[in-house]
Design a protein around this motif. Structure first.
Motif, PDB file in Angstrom:
ATOM      1  N   LEU A   1       0.875  -1.166   0.000  1.00 22.66           N
ATOM      2  CA  LEU A   1       0.000   0.000   0.000  1.00 22.66           C
ATOM      3  C   LEU A   1       0.914   1.217   0.000  1.00 22.66           C
ATOM      4  O   LEU A   1       1.677   1.425   0.944  1.00 22.66           O
ATOM      5  CB  LEU A   1      -0.902   0.005   1.235  1.00 22.66           C
ATOM      6  N   LEU A   2       0.861   1.978  -1.078  1.00 20.84           N
ATOM      7  CA  LEU A   2       1.716   3.152  -1.218  1.00 20.84           C
ATOM      8  C   LEU A   2       0.876   4.418  -1.084  1.00 20.84           C
ATOM      9  O   LEU A   2      -0.303   4.442  -1.434  1.00 20.84           O
ATOM     10  CB  LEU A   2       2.404   3.167  -2.586  1.00 20.84           C
ATOM     11  N   SER A   3       1.517   5.461  -0.603  1.00 23.35           N
ATOM     12  CA  SER A   3       0.904   6.782  -0.572  1.00 23.35           C
ATOM     13  C   SER A   3       1.833   7.733  -1.317  1.00 23.35           C
ATOM     14  O   SER A   3       3.038   7.740  -1.058  1.00 23.35           O
ATOM     15  CB  SER A   3       0.735   7.239   0.879  1.00 23.35           C
ATOM     16  N   SER A   4       1.288   8.487  -2.244  1.00 26.03           N
ATOM     17  CA  SER A   4       2.159   9.385  -3.016  1.00 26.03           C
ATOM     18  C   SER A   4       1.355  10.523  -3.642  1.00 26.03           C
ATOM     19  O   SER A   4       0.171  10.384  -3.939  1.00 26.03           O
ATOM     20  CB  SER A   4       2.872   8.609  -4.118  1.00 26.03           C
ATOM     21  N   HIS A   5       2.033  11.652  -3.821  1.00 25.61           N
ATOM     22  CA  HIS A   5       1.438  12.726  -4.612  1.00 25.61           C
ATOM     23  C   HIS A   5       2.062  12.757  -6.008  1.00 25.61           C
ATOM     24  O   HIS A   5       1.680  13.560  -6.843  1.00 25.61           O
ATOM     25  CB  HIS A   5       1.631  14.083  -3.913  1.00 25.61           C
ATOM     26  N   ASN A   6       3.035  11.856  -6.249  1.00 24.60           N
ATOM     27  CA  ASN A   6       3.688  11.765  -7.553  1.00 24.60           C
ATOM     28  C   ASN A   6       2.899  10.800  -8.437  1.00 24.60           C
ATOM     29  O   ASN A   6       3.133   9.602  -8.453  1.00 24.60           O
ATOM     30  CB  ASN A   6       5.131  11.287  -7.386  1.00 24.60           C
TER      31      ASN A   6
END
Length: 251
Positions: free
Chosen positions: A195-200
């Motif tokens: 589970l990743l979190s990113s604004h990219n």
């Protein structure tokens, strides 16, 4: 992957975090992650990504809803959840006076039950980070990219059911970011779930099997990147995000 028949490693059910009446950092978020899948929450800073993953990681208590990790509820079985996950925050650091190998051993001793397990974790961590002889050098001499590889290796050397990574390549140059993404994809191909979190969003388009678009605490859309590009008739996920939030009048 057939999402209906796949083994669910994570099921998030109406998860909410309310800080004061009517003010939600995350509201009724619902999604799931399958075994061997890379799922990413994407959105701008302040969208509710980190709040959501901290609730799943049992670091924040949910106001409403629940999440089930490897069959265990974050509300009623937080200790069992913690045994099945690893969480690498964006601001994570390592003890700079230690060598890379000593750091891996120190962290392995916190999680392993036997000396044999410690040795297994350390060996796996050394292989994952691919730092070679530099593991004998102090972490203070490492570049940011090398430190991030070491931290990622520390996070996943115990082979958790679910690895939760907040902004996994934040601040890295293109080469180091590519190496981290390839490491994640390789581990997912071997059965680990992420589970990743990113604004990219452009990065996530490359690395993820499925994405969830989140803005102002609301999960607005989920799907495979290719499906979302086709659905919204756009060239990249940034444009998909713009369409989704505009359609939902969130911005």
């Amino acid at each position: 992957m057939d999402n209906n028949s796949a083994e669910k490693v994570l099921e998030v059910k109406g998860l909410s975090k309310q800080y004061k009446k009517g003010v939600y950092a995350s509201e009724k978020v619902t999604f799931d992650v399958n075994k061997g899948e890379i799922f990413a929450l994407i959105g701008p800073n302040g969208a509710g990504k980190t709040t959501t993953i901290r609730m799943i990681s049992t670091l924040l208590q949910a106001t409403e809803g629940d999440a089930v990790v490897a069959g265990h509820s974050i509300l009623t079985e937080p200790e069992k959840v913690r045994k099945n996950i690893t969480y690498l925050p964006d601001e994570a650091g390592a003890y700079k006076n230690m060598t890379g190998k000593a750091y891996l051993k120190f962290m392995a001793e916190l999680y392993a039950d036997t000396k044999a397990e410690v040795d297994e974790y350390v060996q796996r961590g050394c292989e994952i980070c691919e730092l070679g002889e530099r593991l004998n050098d102090k972490i203070a001499t490492y570049s940011r990219g090398m430190q991030r590889k070491l931290l990622l290796a520390r996070a996943i050397m115990s082979k958790p059911a679910l690895a939760i990574l907040d902004e996994p390549t934040s601040g890295l140059d293109i080469i180091n970011a590519l190496e981290i993404r390839r490491m994640i994809k390789k581990l997912a191909s071997e059965g680990m779930s992420f589970l990743l979190s990113s604004h990219n969003m452009l990065e996530i388009e490359y690395v993820s099997d499925r994405v969830g678009i989140i803005a102002k605490g609301h999960l607005l859309e989920t799907g495979k990147p290719s499906e979302l590009l086709e659905k919204y008739g756009t060239k990249n996920l940034e444009e998909v995000f713009e369409r989704v939030v505009t359609d939902n009048e969130i911005l």
